[in-house]
Design an enzyme around this catalytic site. Structure first.
Site, PDB file in Angstrom:
ATOM      1  CG  HIS A 128     -35.564  -3.304 -28.938  1.00 31.27           C
ATOM      2  ND1 HIS A 128     -36.601  -2.434 -28.774  1.00 31.27           N
ATOM      3  CD2 HIS A 128     -34.512  -2.583 -29.348  1.00 31.27           C
ATOM      4  CE1 HIS A 128     -36.191  -1.212 -29.094  1.00 31.27           C
ATOM      5  NE2 HIS A 128     -34.925  -1.271 -29.454  1.00 31.27           N
ATOM      6  CG  HIS A 160     -39.145  -2.033 -31.277  1.00 32.95           C
ATOM      7  ND1 HIS A 160     -39.787  -0.818 -31.410  1.00 32.95           N
ATOM      8  CD2 HIS A 160     -37.897  -1.852 -31.793  1.00 32.95           C
ATOM      9  CE1 HIS A 160     -38.942   0.058 -31.970  1.00 32.95           C
ATOM     10  NE2 HIS A 160     -37.799  -0.544 -32.213  1.00 32.95           N
ATOM     11  CG  HIS A 165     -30.420   2.418 -28.796  1.00 34.82           C
ATOM     12  ND1 HIS A 165     -30.105   1.646 -29.881  1.00 34.82           N
ATOM     13  CD2 HIS A 165     -31.684   2.050 -28.440  1.00 34.82           C
ATOM     14  CE1 HIS A 165     -31.122   0.846 -30.181  1.00 34.82           C
ATOM     15  NE2 HIS A 165     -32.094   1.067 -29.313  1.00 34.82           N
ATOM     16  CG  HIS A 225     -35.220   2.280 -26.154  1.00 34.90           C
ATOM     17  ND1 HIS A 225     -35.337   3.342 -27.023  1.00 34.90           N
ATOM     18  CD2 HIS A 225     -34.888   1.221 -26.925  1.00 34.90           C
ATOM     19  CE1 HIS A 225     -35.108   2.936 -28.253  1.00 34.90           C
ATOM     20  NE2 HIS A 225     -34.836   1.644 -28.223  1.00 34.90           N
ATOM     21  CG  HIS A 249     -34.656  -1.140 -36.158  1.00 30.02           C
ATOM     22  ND1 HIS A 249     -33.716  -0.195 -35.867  1.00 30.02           N
ATOM     23  CD2 HIS A 249     -35.630  -1.012 -35.213  1.00 30.02           C
ATOM     24  CE1 HIS A 249     -34.091   0.465 -34.777  1.00 30.02           C
ATOM     25  NE2 HIS A 249     -35.243  -0.012 -34.362  1.00 30.02           N
ATOM     26  CG  PHE A 268     -33.156   4.588 -33.486  1.00 26.07           C
ATOM     27  CD1 PHE A 268     -32.692   3.849 -32.410  1.00 26.07           C
ATOM     28  CD2 PHE A 268     -34.001   5.655 -33.233  1.00 26.07           C
ATOM     29  CE1 PHE A 268     -33.054   4.166 -31.105  1.00 26.07           C
ATOM     30  CE2 PHE A 268     -34.369   5.980 -31.932  1.00 26.07           C
ATOM     31  CZ  PHE A 268     -33.894   5.250 -30.870  1.00 26.07           C
ATOM     32  CG  HIS A 280     -37.936   4.531 -32.853  1.00 24.60           C
ATOM     33  ND1 HIS A 280     -37.560   4.235 -34.132  1.00 24.60           N
ATOM     34  CD2 HIS A 280     -37.511   3.499 -32.086  1.00 24.60           C
ATOM     35  CE1 HIS A 280     -36.907   3.078 -34.142  1.00 24.60           C
ATOM     36  NE2 HIS A 280     -36.878   2.604 -32.912  1.00 24.60           N
TER      37      HIS A 280
HETATM   38 CU1  C2O Z   1     -36.205   0.694 -32.766  1.00 26.04          CU
HETATM   39 CU2  C2O Z   1     -34.080   0.509 -29.745  1.00 26.04          CU
HETATM   40  O1  C2O Z   1     -34.862   0.976 -31.410  1.00 26.04           O
END
Ligand code: C2O
Length: 570
Positions: free
Chosen positions: A336, A182, A306, A302, A153, A323, A173
């Protein structure tokens, strides 16, 4: 000095740093095609074109080639502002033979059912716990190990790999790669977990934060291998998640109010603001091009989730808030998987991208048998073919269509008055919708009139509504090393309440720092506004008034070039 996600030989480091400096320097000063070839001449070992249809590096048409990962280009990159990290695989992936992705055999492969994380039974939890602790105990040299999963990631959020045939990075992203990449990542991750406990039916859970029953951190993630100490404990249950997390005057709502707000935001970002592929999935990201513009769900919930979950005591609110380390927190995978589920739902009623540049783009993952697999984005468009699905839950946001906070008739009267003053040039201090060379700093709320293209309001008057109207906030320059959020409203009058629970809200811009070579970045925001305009009874007006509301202090390091209206076939 750079930090490593794993230990490396210092000599390699120096080499990598030199390479990185060359790449960054070159991409800043020189046009991609020519220098790209020069740099890649050294960096690249050409991947042989095994199958018809996989693109060849040396094609002169590299501009229209599907995007592909240059496996030999991994280099240290910026994890978050001020933090250089190396998350490259310990050995060159090109030393491994490459197999092309094959779908699991539908006749012999059971369907994996991903279940609602708030309703798991003890047997399942024990199974997942076992799989995860085995994964965590594997050595770093094993690509199935948890640390390597985290690094995958990291590679794709920082742009550690370059694109084949260009010196632009591969980033997943803020563009149309977000959902499919993802999905691939989870697909391989889930199969590895299953294989570690010899269970072909093992499936990840999903954190159903869009459903009132799922709007807390699932209890499971407070224990054992699922715990992560780098979180914000004030957001532990029973705190209701804030899908629209902002930093300026944090919402102090009751749980019921927060749930209502969450559902309204979901409605906006799943339904009214998500009528086209680009609005929902994000903008195209092609070989040799670089433009950021994430889709609705990526921007929120999203991004806010985070940041909401990451630790307030650590820069960048790690783990989840940054990230490059987000996948260290086991909740990442359930977070995710819910995004993936929502993409599935959206796809049932909308057409995705059919651009071959998208569908034929490809990347690589190690599978559960340690094979290096080359997989195309077109391979992950249907969950069925990948042999997994989601437990069905009620999607309460479908019925959460917001209403105007002020009666449209009253609002219209005030707006008309404003219009007349504008025509008589009484309101001289109002900026135009093009801010010109002196762009606007978003340090305070601004309201701007925009004239709509005649085609749009005129065809609405004739009841021809096959177009989706898109409000574009152009040339957003983010210079902040911090979480950035601003909200967009339409036809706000004095008595309008500024909250997503009202129809005047048409969307939010949310950015998490990191993943770019410098802290500066340029992006744009596209918002689908047709349905909101109808509900506000403004769809036949020649002008609408747009209000931008900063929601984080970091907005005073954000400038915006202007606003415009586009439209597209639905
Ligand atoms: Cu690739 Cu929620 O991040």
């Amino acid at each position: 000095m750079a930090t490593s996600l794993h230990s490396t030989d210092p000599r390699k480091w120096i080499l990598s740093l030199i390479t990185l400096t060359c790449i960054l320097g070159a991409s800043l000063f020189i046009d991609p095609p020519s220098i790209g070839t020069q740099i890649l001449g050294k960096l690249n070992r050409v991947v042989p074109d095994g199958l018809t249809g996989w693109s060849v590096l040396t094609s002169p048409n590299w501009k229209i080639q599907p995007l592909a990962v240059n496996l030999s280009s991994c280099h240290p990159a910026i994890g978050r502002p001020g933090k250089l990290v190396n998350c490259c695989p310990p050995r060159n992936m090109l030393d491994d033979p490459i197999s092309d992705f094959e779908f699991p055999d539908p006749d012999t492969t059971p369907i994996r059912v991903r279940r609602f994380a708030h309703r798991l039974d003890d047997d399942y939890i024990a199974k997942y716990e076992k799989a995860l602790s085995i994964m965590k105990s594997l050595p770093h040299s094993d690509p199935r190990s948890f640390t390597r999963q985290v690094e995958i990631h990291c590679q794709y959020c920082t742009g550690s790999f370059l694109q084949q045939g260009s010196d632009f990075p591969v980033r997943v992203h803020r563009n149309w790669l977000f959902f499919p990449w993802h999905r691939m990542f989870l697909y391989f991750h889930e199969r590895i977990l299953g294989s570690l406990i010899g269970d072909e039916t093992f499936a990840l859970p999903f954190w159903g934060w869009d459903s009132p029953d799922g709007m807390t951190l699932p209890e499971l993630y407070l224990n054992g291998s699922f715990n992560d100490h780098r979180r914000d404990p004030s957001h532990y249950p029973p705190t209701v998640v804030d899908l629209n997390f902002k930093k300026l005057d944090p919402t102090r709502s009751t749980p019921e109010e927060q749930i209502r707000l969450n559902l309204a935001l979901m409605y906006n970002h799943m339904v009214s603001g998500a009528k086209t592929a680009e609005l929902f999935l994000g903008c195209p990201y092609k070989t040799g091009e670089y433009e950021e513009c994430p889709g609705t769900i990526e921007r929120a919930p999203h991004n806010p989730l985070h940041t909401w979950l990451g630790s307030p005591d650590i820069d960048g609110r790690e783990d989840m808030g940054a990230f490059y380390v987000a996948a260290r927190d086991p909740i990442f995978y359930a977070h995710h998987s819910n995004g993936d589920r929502l993409w599935g739902l959206w796809s049932e009623t909308h057409k995705g991208f059919d651009d071959p540049a998208f569908l034929n783009s490809y990347t690589y993952f190690y599978d559960e048998t340690l094979r290096l697999v080359r997989i195309r984005f077109s391979d992950v468009m249907e969950m069925d073919k990948l042999r997994y699905r989601y437990e069905e839950i009620e999607n309460a946001w479908v019925a959460a269509r917001p209403e105007p906070s002020v009666s449209p008739r009253l609002a219209r009267r005030e707006i008309r008055k404003r219009e007349r003053e504008r025509e008589g040039n009484v309101v001289l201090d109002l900026p135009s919708s093009r801010f010109g060379p002196t762009n606007r700093v978003l340090d305070s709320t601004i309201t701007i009139p925009i004239d709509r293209p005649r085609e749009v309001w005129y065809s609405n008057r004739r009841n021809e509504k096959e177009r989706e109207e898109i409000l574009v906030v152009e040339g957003i320059d983010v210079k902040a090393n911090d979480y950035v959020k601003f909200d967009v409203y339409i036809n706000v009058v004095n008595s309008t309440i500024l909250s997503p629970i009202y129809r005047e809200f048409v969307g939010t811009f949310v950015d998490i720092p990191g993943g770019t070579s410098s802290s500066k970045k340029r992006t744009k925001l596209q918002l689908g506004i047709s349905e909101a305009l109808e509900d506000l009874e403004a769809d036949q007006d020649r002008t609408i008034w747009v209000t931008l509301v900063p929601r984080t202090e970091s907005c005073n390091q954000v400038t915006v070039d202007g606003l415009k209206i586009n439209y597209t076939e639905k």
